[in-house]
Design a protein around this motif. Structure first.
Motif, PDB file in Angstrom:
ATOM      1  N   LEU A 101       0.841  -1.189   0.000  1.00 45.47           N
ATOM      2  CA  LEU A 101       0.000   0.000   0.000  1.00 45.47           C
ATOM      3  C   LEU A 101       0.880   1.243   0.000  1.00 45.47           C
ATOM      4  CD1 LEU A 101      -2.764  -0.841   2.656  1.00 45.47           C
ATOM      5  CD2 LEU A 101      -2.995  -0.840   0.170  1.00 45.47           C
ATOM      6  N   ASN A 102       0.328   2.321  -0.506  1.00 48.54           N
ATOM      7  CA  ASN A 102       1.010   3.602  -0.467  1.00 48.54           C
ATOM      8  C   ASN A 102       1.348   3.976   0.981  1.00 48.54           C
ATOM      9  OD1 ASN A 102       0.863   6.656  -0.131  1.00 48.54           O
ATOM     10  ND2 ASN A 102       0.984   6.466  -2.340  1.00 48.54           N
ATOM     11  N   LYS A 103       2.508   4.585   1.194  1.00 51.07           N
ATOM     12  CA  LYS A 103       2.962   4.925   2.552  1.00 51.07           C
ATOM     13  C   LYS A 103       1.967   5.836   3.280  1.00 51.07           C
ATOM     14  CE  LYS A 103       7.341   5.909   3.329  1.00 51.07           C
ATOM     15  NZ  LYS A 103       8.628   6.666   3.412  1.00 51.07           N
ATOM     16  N   LYS A 104       1.395   6.792   2.561  1.00 44.97           N
ATOM     17  CA  LYS A 104       0.427   7.698   3.195  1.00 44.97           C
ATOM     18  C   LYS A 104      -0.846   6.955   3.600  1.00 44.97           C
ATOM     19  CE  LYS A 104       1.869  12.038   1.046  1.00 44.97           C
ATOM     20  NZ  LYS A 104       1.464  13.183   0.177  1.00 44.97           N
ATOM     21  N   VAL A 105      -1.247   5.982   2.781  1.00 47.59           N
ATOM     22  CA  VAL A 105      -2.433   5.178   3.103  1.00 47.59           C
ATOM     23  C   VAL A 105      -2.173   4.357   4.362  1.00 47.59           C
ATOM     24  CG1 VAL A 105      -3.916   3.287   2.313  1.00 47.59           C
ATOM     25  CG2 VAL A 105      -3.234   5.085   0.718  1.00 47.59           C
ATOM     26  N   ARG A 106      -0.982   3.766   4.462  1.00 52.14           N
ATOM     27  CA  ARG A 106      -0.625   2.975   5.649  1.00 52.14           C
ATOM     28  C   ARG A 106      -0.633   3.838   6.905  1.00 52.14           C
ATOM     29  NH1 ARG A 106       3.712   1.027   2.387  1.00 52.14           N
ATOM     30  NH2 ARG A 106       5.202   1.976   3.823  1.00 52.14           N
ATOM     31  N   LYS A 107      -0.161   5.062   6.764  1.00 54.14           N
ATOM     32  CA  LYS A 107      -0.108   5.970   7.913  1.00 54.14           C
ATOM     33  C   LYS A 107      -1.508   6.360   8.373  1.00 54.14           C
ATOM     34  CE  LYS A 107       2.444  10.040   9.505  1.00 54.14           C
ATOM     35  NZ  LYS A 107       3.436  11.078   9.131  1.00 54.14           N
ATOM     36  N   VAL A 108      -2.380   6.668   7.422  1.00 52.89           N
ATOM     37  CA  VAL A 108      -3.762   7.027   7.757  1.00 52.89           C
ATOM     38  C   VAL A 108      -4.484   5.834   8.386  1.00 52.89           C
ATOM     39  CG1 VAL A 108      -6.012   7.682   6.803  1.00 52.89           C
ATOM     40  CG2 VAL A 108      -3.956   8.857   6.028  1.00 52.89           C
ATOM     41  N   ALA A 109      -4.209   4.644   7.875  1.00 52.72           N
ATOM     42  CA  ALA A 109      -4.835   3.434   8.412  1.00 52.72           C
ATOM     43  C   ALA A 109      -4.439   3.210   9.864  1.00 52.72           C
ATOM     44  CB  ALA A 109      -4.456   2.221   7.570  1.00 52.72           C
ATOM     45  N   MET A 110      -3.152   3.392  10.167  1.00 53.87           N
ATOM     46  CA  MET A 110      -2.692   3.199  11.541  1.00 53.87           C
ATOM     47  C   MET A 110      -3.313   4.241  12.473  1.00 53.87           C
ATOM     48  SD  MET A 110      -1.048   1.606  13.792  1.00 53.87           S
ATOM     49  CE  MET A 110       0.001   0.471  12.906  1.00 53.87           C
ATOM     50  N   LYS A 111      -3.328   5.479  12.049  1.00 53.69           N
ATOM     51  CA  LYS A 111      -3.918   6.530  12.893  1.00 53.69           C
ATOM     52  C   LYS A 111      -5.415   6.309  13.077  1.00 53.69           C
ATOM     53  CE  LYS A 111      -2.239  10.260  10.758  1.00 53.69           C
ATOM     54  NZ  LYS A 111      -1.871  11.687  10.557  1.00 53.69           N
ATOM     55  N   LYS A 174      -1.961 -10.831  22.737  1.00 54.55           N
ATOM     56  CA  LYS A 174      -0.869 -10.838  21.760  1.00 54.55           C
ATOM     57  C   LYS A 174       0.135  -9.761  22.129  1.00 54.55           C
ATOM     58  CE  LYS A 174       0.275 -10.505  16.859  1.00 54.55           C
ATOM     59  NZ  LYS A 174      -0.224 -10.442  15.469  1.00 54.55           N
ATOM     60  N   THR A 175       1.415 -10.086  22.042  1.00 61.20           N
ATOM     61  CA  THR A 175       2.466  -9.107  22.326  1.00 61.20           C
ATOM     62  C   THR A 175       3.151  -8.696  21.029  1.00 61.20           C
ATOM     63  OG1 THR A 175       4.045 -10.894  22.734  1.00 61.20           O
ATOM     64  CG2 THR A 175       2.897  -9.991  24.648  1.00 61.20           C
ATOM     65  N   THR A 176       3.570  -7.456  20.980  1.00 67.26           N
ATOM     66  CA  THR A 176       4.276  -6.946  19.806  1.00 67.26           C
ATOM     67  C   THR A 176       5.115  -5.749  20.233  1.00 67.26           C
ATOM     68  OG1 THR A 176       4.016  -6.185  17.515  1.00 67.26           O
ATOM     69  CG2 THR A 176       2.412  -5.373  19.114  1.00 67.26           C
ATOM     70  N   ILE A 177       5.923  -5.237  19.321  1.00 67.65           N
ATOM     71  CA  ILE A 177       6.688  -4.021  19.601  1.00 67.65           C
ATOM     72  C   ILE A 177       6.163  -2.898  18.720  1.00 67.65           C
ATOM     73  CG2 ILE A 177       8.750  -5.247  20.384  1.00 67.65           C
ATOM     74  CD1 ILE A 177       9.982  -4.745  17.626  1.00 67.65           C
ATOM     75  N   CYS A 178       6.414  -1.667  19.141  1.00 67.58           N
ATOM     76  CA  CYS A 178       5.817  -0.521  18.444  1.00 67.58           C
ATOM     77  C   CYS A 178       6.332  -0.374  17.018  1.00 67.58           C
ATOM     78  CB  CYS A 178       6.052   0.762  19.234  1.00 67.58           C
ATOM     79  SG  CYS A 178       7.797   1.120  19.577  1.00 67.58           S
ATOM     80  N   GLY A 179       7.514  -0.935  16.726  1.00 64.57           N
ATOM     81  CA  GLY A 179       8.077  -0.798  15.389  1.00 64.57           C
ATOM     82  C   GLY A 179       7.396  -1.634  14.326  1.00 64.57           C
ATOM     83  N   VAL A 180       6.667  -2.685  14.730  1.00 63.93           N
ATOM     84  CA  VAL A 180       6.000  -3.561  13.751  1.00 63.93           C
ATOM     85  C   VAL A 180       4.488  -3.606  13.989  1.00 63.93           C
ATOM     86  CG1 VAL A 180       8.028  -4.990  13.337  1.00 63.93           C
ATOM     87  CG2 VAL A 180       6.470  -5.610  15.180  1.00 63.93           C
ATOM     88  N   LEU A 181       3.973  -2.571  14.565  1.00 63.79           N
ATOM     89  CA  LEU A 181       2.538  -2.503  14.856  1.00 63.79           C
ATOM     90  C   LEU A 181       1.736  -2.475  13.555  1.00 63.79           C
ATOM     91  CD1 LEU A 181       0.903  -2.256  17.489  1.00 63.79           C
ATOM     92  CD2 LEU A 181       0.933   0.219  17.179  1.00 63.79           C
ATOM     93  N   SER A 182       0.603  -3.178  13.539  1.00 68.40           N
ATOM     94  CA  SER A 182      -0.237  -3.198  12.339  1.00 68.40           C
ATOM     95  C   SER A 182      -1.670  -2.788  12.688  1.00 68.40           C
ATOM     96  CB  SER A 182      -0.251  -4.581  11.694  1.00 68.40           C
ATOM     97  OG  SER A 182      -1.059  -5.469  12.424  1.00 68.40           O
ATOM     98  N   PRO A 183      -2.352  -2.090  11.777  1.00 69.07           N
ATOM     99  CA  PRO A 183      -3.752  -1.701  12.019  1.00 69.07           C
ATOM    100  C   PRO A 183      -4.650  -2.900  12.280  1.00 69.07           C
ATOM    101  CG  PRO A 183      -2.853  -0.478  10.161  1.00 69.07           C
ATOM    102  CD  PRO A 183      -1.845  -1.514  10.527  1.00 69.07           C
ATOM    103  N   TYR A 184      -4.364  -4.029  11.623  1.00 64.62           N
ATOM    104  CA  TYR A 184      -5.178  -5.230  11.814  1.00 64.62           C
ATOM    105  C   TYR A 184      -5.144  -5.676  13.269  1.00 64.62           C
ATOM    106  CZ  TYR A 184      -6.774 -10.068  11.462  1.00 64.62           C
ATOM    107  OH  TYR A 184      -7.458 -11.239  11.653  1.00 64.62           O
ATOM    108  N   ASP A 185      -3.950  -5.731  13.862  1.00 66.16           N
ATOM    109  CA  ASP A 185      -3.823  -6.151  15.257  1.00 66.16           C
ATOM    110  C   ASP A 185      -4.529  -5.179  16.205  1.00 66.16           C
ATOM    111  OD1 ASP A 185      -2.428  -8.501  14.829  1.00 66.16           O
ATOM    112  OD2 ASP A 185      -0.468  -7.519  14.895  1.00 66.16           O
ATOM    113  N   VAL A 186      -4.409  -3.889  15.923  1.00 64.32           N
ATOM    114  CA  VAL A 186      -5.060  -2.875  16.772  1.00 64.32           C
ATOM    115  C   VAL A 186      -6.574  -3.044  16.718  1.00 64.32           C
ATOM    116  CG1 VAL A 186      -5.408  -0.401  17.161  1.00 64.32           C
ATOM    117  CG2 VAL A 186      -3.147  -1.248  16.495  1.00 64.32           C
TER     118      VAL A 186
END
Length: 207
Positions: A101-111, A174-186
């Motif tokens: 996905l486009n980087k901006k789309v990924r950023k909006v998805a996470m936010k 589920k445990t994870t680190i902030c560097g590999v966080l995904s919108p799906y998991d959130v």
């Protein structure tokens, strides 16, 4: 301005902090979240499915009967896709389903995902998310104390064995680190338990 309560590992409430409006306070974008979840699930697919074409099915090398004079339809092989035990007409073959996905789309998805969980009051901040020993019972006690029963996502600034190994046998956690966080998991976990240091990193990256 969205807020969240800060706890210690004993489950005691210490204070309340303000979350970044730019990260945890935007209007969630539904279509972008949907696209992000589709992308995540597609990238998880192994793509190892494989069927046999008529060229790969064993047998069928001999013409079953002569071309003319039998009254039957002409045929050259018993492994044609229209025959029982024949090959598959458009056989599935190993392939990659991965796409980006486009980087901006990924950023909006996470936010959007983070804002969605904050809107539901699911953000739980921990001052120092760590344990002295690997103890599932102690971590389960902490989760109960902060009201994180059921599915919860535990986010650390870096991998911590005491947390990872203490939480891995607890259903829904589920445990994870902030560097590999995904919108799906959130989105998939109603409770977002985050170390305060990890929270600052998330806000720094996505603000």
């Amino acid at each position: 301005m969205p807020t969240a309560k800060v706890y210690n590992m004993a489950g005691e409430e210490l204070r309340e902090i303000e979350l970044s409006q730019a990260v945890f306070g935007i209007e969630p974008n539904g279509p972008v979240l949907h696209e992000s979840v589709k992308n995540y699930l597609a990238n998880q697919r192994q793509g190892t499915q494989s069927s046999l074409t008529r060229a790969e099915v064993s047998g069928g090398g001999r013409k079953p009967w002569r071309q003319k004079g039998t009254g039957r339809a002409r045929t050259g092989s018993t492994r044609s896709p229209v025959w029982t035990h024949g090959g598959v007409a458009f056989a599935t073959k190993p392939r990659s389903y991965r796409y980006t996905l486009n980087k901006k789309v990924r950023k909006v998805a996470m936010k959007s995902a983070l804002s969605n969980v904050a809107l539901d009051g699911g953000v739980i901040v921990v001052e120092d998310l760590n344990l002295d020993n690997i103890k599932t019972k102690d971590f389960a006690k902490f989760l109960n104390a902060v009201g994180a029963t059921g599915k919860a996502l535990v986010v650390m600034p870096e991998p911590r064995d005491t947390i990872i190994k203490s939480a891995r046998n607890i259903p829904g956690v589920k445990t994870t680190i902030c560097g590999v966080l995904s919108p799906y998991d959130v989105l998939n976990h109603p409770r977002f338990i985050v170390d305060e240091a990890a929270l600052r990193k998330i806000e720094e990256v996505y603000a």
